[in-house]
Enzyme design. Structure first.
Site, PDB file in Angstrom:
ATOM      1  N   LYS A 174      17.677  -5.653   1.815  1.00  0.00           N
ATOM      2  CA  LYS A 174      17.710  -4.944   0.527  1.00  0.00           C
ATOM      3  C   LYS A 174      16.379  -4.204   0.415  1.00  0.00           C
ATOM      4  O   LYS A 174      15.371  -4.776   0.026  1.00  0.00           O
ATOM      5  CB  LYS A 174      17.871  -5.956  -0.613  1.00  0.00           C
ATOM      6  CG  LYS A 174      18.510  -5.416  -1.867  1.00  0.00           C
ATOM      7  CD  LYS A 174      17.834  -4.221  -2.504  1.00  0.00           C
ATOM      8  CE  LYS A 174      16.619  -4.538  -3.335  1.00  0.00           C
ATOM      9  NZ  LYS A 174      15.913  -3.329  -3.839  1.00  0.00           N
ATOM     10  N   GLU A 249       5.204 -12.332   0.772  1.00  0.00           N
ATOM     11  CA  GLU A 249       3.902 -11.693   1.003  1.00  0.00           C
ATOM     12  C   GLU A 249       3.704 -10.658  -0.080  1.00  0.00           C
ATOM     13  O   GLU A 249       4.583  -9.824  -0.313  1.00  0.00           O
ATOM     14  CB  GLU A 249       3.851 -11.069   2.399  1.00  0.00           C
ATOM     15  CG  GLU A 249       3.844 -12.100   3.525  1.00  0.00           C
ATOM     16  CD  GLU A 249       2.680 -13.091   3.441  1.00  0.00           C
ATOM     17  OE1 GLU A 249       1.601 -12.716   2.938  1.00  0.00           O
ATOM     18  OE2 GLU A 249       2.872 -14.251   3.849  1.00  0.00           O
ATOM     19  N   CYS A 283      -0.879  -2.801   0.677  1.00  0.00           N
ATOM     20  CA  CYS A 283      -1.235  -4.141   0.195  1.00  0.00           C
ATOM     21  C   CYS A 283      -2.621  -4.513   0.685  1.00  0.00           C
ATOM     22  O   CYS A 283      -3.318  -5.285   0.048  1.00  0.00           O
ATOM     23  CB  CYS A 283      -0.209  -5.141   0.685  1.00  0.00           C
ATOM     24  SG  CYS A 283       0.086  -5.049   2.448  1.00  0.00           S
TER      25      CYS A 283
HETATM   26  P1  NAP Z   1       8.210  -4.920  -6.007  1.00  0.00           P
HETATM   27  O1  NAP Z   1       8.370  -4.127  -7.230  1.00  0.00           O
HETATM   28  O2  NAP Z   1       7.845  -6.344  -6.121  1.00  0.00           O
HETATM   29  O3  NAP Z   1       9.581  -4.769  -5.185  1.00  0.00           O
HETATM   30  C1  NAP Z   1       9.751  -5.320  -3.900  1.00  0.00           C
HETATM   31  C2  NAP Z   1      11.241  -5.494  -3.634  1.00  0.00           C
HETATM   32  O4  NAP Z   1      11.753  -6.509  -4.503  1.00  0.00           O
HETATM   33  C3  NAP Z   1      12.067  -4.253  -3.917  1.00  0.00           C
HETATM   34  O5  NAP Z   1      13.092  -4.164  -2.972  1.00  0.00           O
HETATM   35  C4  NAP Z   1      12.603  -4.540  -5.294  1.00  0.00           C
HETATM   36  O6  NAP Z   1      13.769  -3.816  -5.623  1.00  0.00           O
HETATM   37  C5  NAP Z   1      12.889  -6.006  -5.173  1.00  0.00           C
HETATM   38  N1  NAP Z   1      13.050  -6.708  -6.456  1.00  0.00           N
HETATM   39  C6  NAP Z   1      12.668  -6.323  -7.690  1.00  0.00           C
HETATM   40  N2  NAP Z   1      13.004  -7.255  -8.598  1.00  0.00           N
HETATM   41  C7  NAP Z   1      13.616  -8.258  -7.924  1.00  0.00           C
HETATM   42  C8  NAP Z   1      14.195  -9.508  -8.299  1.00  0.00           C
HETATM   43  N3  NAP Z   1      14.205  -9.923  -9.556  1.00  0.00           N
HETATM   44  N4  NAP Z   1      14.746 -10.279  -7.335  1.00  0.00           N
HETATM   45  C9  NAP Z   1      14.731  -9.880  -6.052  1.00  0.00           C
HETATM   46  N5  NAP Z   1      14.205  -8.719  -5.640  1.00  0.00           N
HETATM   47  C10 NAP Z   1      13.652  -7.915  -6.566  1.00  0.00           C
HETATM   48  O7  NAP Z   1       7.119  -4.260  -5.038  1.00  0.00           O
HETATM   49  P2  NAP Z   1       6.999  -2.696  -4.712  1.00  0.00           P
HETATM   50  O8  NAP Z   1       6.558  -1.996  -5.946  1.00  0.00           O
HETATM   51  O9  NAP Z   1       8.207  -2.231  -3.998  1.00  0.00           O
HETATM   52  O10 NAP Z   1       5.819  -2.720  -3.609  1.00  0.00           O
HETATM   53  C11 NAP Z   1       4.476  -2.734  -3.910  1.00  0.00           C
HETATM   54  C12 NAP Z   1       3.901  -4.148  -3.835  1.00  0.00           C
HETATM   55  O11 NAP Z   1       4.145  -4.715  -2.555  1.00  0.00           O
HETATM   56  C13 NAP Z   1       2.394  -4.187  -3.996  1.00  0.00           C
HETATM   57  O12 NAP Z   1       2.034  -5.239  -4.853  1.00  0.00           O
HETATM   58  C14 NAP Z   1       1.888  -4.466  -2.581  1.00  0.00           C
HETATM   59  O13 NAP Z   1       0.625  -5.083  -2.520  1.00  0.00           O
HETATM   60  C15 NAP Z   1       2.965  -5.333  -2.046  1.00  0.00           C
HETATM   61  N6  NAP Z   1       2.972  -5.321  -0.579  1.00  0.00           N
HETATM   62  C16 NAP Z   1       2.590  -6.443   0.107  1.00  0.00           C
HETATM   63  C17 NAP Z   1       2.557  -6.432   1.501  1.00  0.00           C
HETATM   64  C18 NAP Z   1       2.156  -7.649   2.293  1.00  0.00           C
HETATM   65  O14 NAP Z   1       2.522  -7.750   3.453  1.00  0.00           O
HETATM   66  N7  NAP Z   1       1.437  -8.584   1.696  1.00  0.00           N
HETATM   67  C19 NAP Z   1       2.934  -5.278   2.193  1.00  0.00           C
HETATM   68  C20 NAP Z   1       3.306  -4.154   1.469  1.00  0.00           C
HETATM   69  C21 NAP Z   1       3.344  -4.196   0.092  1.00  0.00           C
HETATM   70  P3  NAP Z   1      13.670  -2.426  -6.471  1.00  0.00           P
HETATM   71  O15 NAP Z   1      13.246  -1.432  -5.512  1.00  0.00           O
HETATM   72  O16 NAP Z   1      15.010  -2.178  -6.986  1.00  0.00           O
HETATM   73  O17 NAP Z   1      12.656  -2.667  -7.551  1.00  0.00           O
END
Ligand code: NAP
Ligand code: MG
Length: 482
Positions: A174, A249, A283
């Site tokens: 997803k 992560e 990230c």
């Molecule tokens: P996000 O808003 O947390 O979304 C991540 C994924 O989760 C998306 O596919 C999102 O779908 C989905 N999601 C949202 N609500 C959910 C729920 N209730 N249950 C299950 N899945 C759900 O993160 P983002 O804005 O895409 O990415 C940015 C973040 O990722 C930053 O905080 C960054 O630091 C972090 N990141 C971490 C790493 C690492 O390896 N540590 C790497 C890259 C990024 P939708 O698209 O529909 O919202």
């Protein structure tokens, strides 16, 4: 380019509702790039059912055979690097070199796990009795649910999908609703490579709508999530409540300590690269520079000059720094620029929305540097996810390490120093999943464990390399007496 549809049970399908979500180019929002299915819980459940039905046969397919499908998919992706790079830039906004690097990473990951599959281990242990053998087996988990963010929209899906498949799991991916297209291309490549129906599936749609249904599905055995801390901890709790293996992560607030002994040229190059590269939307982006007072003023002058020298613009037109991915992300960054000023930090440069001329219709912001930042300020504590660097002045190395650790996050950290004892102290004391000496906080090779400490990670399993093989398998200890 392949179909912009869900890929379920080997077929490209629309959402049951027929609804679609549009993706616009963040460098020019007049340009509609693609539309993707707005899937419902029913669509998600179909994908899990397909994966579940396919999982046993895939698990018993000889691992080298699974690996050869991955390598074939890698070669399909390899042939499409150019197209994939452009699609990535148009959906997510990275610069062309950044996007090409990311696509190359996805290709390499597929080759890497394609090779690994031919060499999956188990082992023998000594037995506490004669005429007895103890064998350690690694078996696939079953069905893997993979939930990924928009910021590395092909590399992260690749580093979850490839090890999951190599180890004999079926998978449902997803991707984030923002910039989902390149993730679908992984499935298109697997399809061309002859992956059996149902083994790998992608469902597009809103995470809050379909995420919980996927994670909570009885037939899902293992959950791998990358994204924000807010969502990640929720996803993890849901998975663990069901007694599923899970990893999440999440975000970071990554520090770079610049000691009085640092080679400043290197420090400027690497801190700027870490802070402003990929528009700060990593990230592992460097968001705090913790600088010794002896070199603080020179560091500040030079990092400001560097920030001002970067050309912001459309990634396809050769800019150094692309746009933010969305209006929301831009808004958040601009808001933090205001927060920092209200907290009493000095905005040395940048942090302005660019909207004249070619910038019209894009989510552009100039790279920002704050000085006079104190560790307790929100701009030093909260993940900003934009090209904003907070410079914190400290009076000795011990204080620098304390400030570096003064964070709820612990993903990646750097030290710039020419002093061995400083370097070793930093490496011993830093609370961070990745620690680097004289190198930027971003970027990690594909075969080494990757993950954070503290609120950056659930600290269950690392990703990448052998760590991923471990995550996607379960261990069976076998006793044979004869
Ligand atoms: P996000 O808003 O947390 O979304 C991540 C994924 O989760 C998306 O596919 C999102 O779908 C989905 N999601 C949202 N609500 C959910 C729920 N209730 N249950 C299950 N899945 C759900 O993160 P983002 O804005 O895409 O990415 C940015 C973040 O990722 C930053 O905080 C960054 O630091 C972090 N990141 C971490 C790493 C690492 O390896 N540590 C790497 C890259 C990024 P939708 O698209 O529909 O919202
Ligand atoms: Mg989000």
């Amino acid at each position: 380019m392949s179909q912009r549809h869900n890929y379920v049970d080997g077929e490209w399908t629309d959402a049951e509702s027929g609804e679609r979500t549009a993706v616009y180019n963040p460098a020019d929002t007049d340009e509609l790039v693609n539309e993707y299915p707005a899937s419902s819980v029913t669509d998600a459940e179909r994908a899990v059912a397909a994966a579940d039905a396919a999982s046993e046969a895939w698990a018993s397919t000889p691992a080298p055979e699974r690996g050869s499908i991955l390598r074939e998919a890698a070669s399909v992706l390899d042939d499409r690097r150019e197209e994939l790079t452009e699609l990535l830039v148009r959906e997510e906004g990275k610069t062309r070199p950044e996007a090409a690097g990311e696509v190359g990473r996805a290709v390499d990951i597929f080759y890497y796990y394609g090779e690994k599959a031919a060499d999956l281990g188990g082992g023998l242990k000594s037995a506490g009795g004669s005429n007895r053998r103890i064998e350690i087996r690694k078996e696939p988990q079953g069905v893997a649910a993979l939930i990924t963010p928009w910021n590395y929209p092909i590399a992260i899906p690749a580093w979850k999908l490839a090890p999951a498949l190599a180890t004999g799991n079926a998978a449902v991916l997803k991707p984030a609703e923002i910039a989902p297209g390149v993730a679908g291309e992984l499935l298109a490549a697997l399809d061309e490579a002859g992956i059996p129906d149902g083994v790998a599936n992608v469902v597009y749609g809103s995470g809050s709508e379909i995420g919980p249904a996927i994670i909570g599905h009885d037939d899902v055995d293992v959950v791998s999530f990358t994204g924000s801390a807010e969502v990640g901890h929720m996803v993890y709790e849901q998975a663990v409540e069901d007694v599923k293996r899970a990893q999440a992560e999440m975000g970071g607030k990554n520090p770079a300590v610049v000691s009085a002994t640092a080679d400043l040229e290197t420090a400027i190059d690497e801190v700027a690269g870490g802070a402003f590269g990929v528009t700060g939307q990593a990230c592992t982006a460097t968001s705090r520079a913790i600088v010794h007072e002896d070199v603080h003023d020179e560091f500040l002058d030079r990092i400001v000059a560097r920030a001002e020298s970067l050309e912001v613009g459309d990634g396809l037109a050769g800019a150094d720094v692309g746009p933010h991915v969305s209006a929301d992300e831009l808004e958040t960054t601009l808001n933090y620029v205001e927060v920092g000023q209200n907290e009493g930090a000095t905005l040395e440069t940048g942090g302005k929305r660019l909207e004249d001329g070619d910038y019209a219709g894009g989510y552009f912001v100039s790279p920002a540097v704050f000085s006079g930042v104190e560790s307790g300020m929100r701009i030093a504590q909260e993940e900003i996810f934009g090209p904003v660097l907070a410079v914190i002045e400290v009076s000795d190395f011990e204080e620098a390490v304390e400030v570096a650790n003064d964070s709820q996050y612990g993903l990646s950290a750097s030290v710039f120093s020419e002093d061995h004892s400083e370097i070793e102290t930093f490496l011993d004391e830093i609370e961070s999943g990745v620690a680097k000496v004289n190198e930027k906080t971003t970027g990690l090779e594909l075969h080494v464990p990757f993950g954070g400490m503290k609120r950056s990670s659930t600290n269950t399993y690392r990703e990448q390399g052998d760590a991923a093989l471990d995550f996607y398998t379960k261990t069976k200890t076998v006793y044979r007496n004869y």
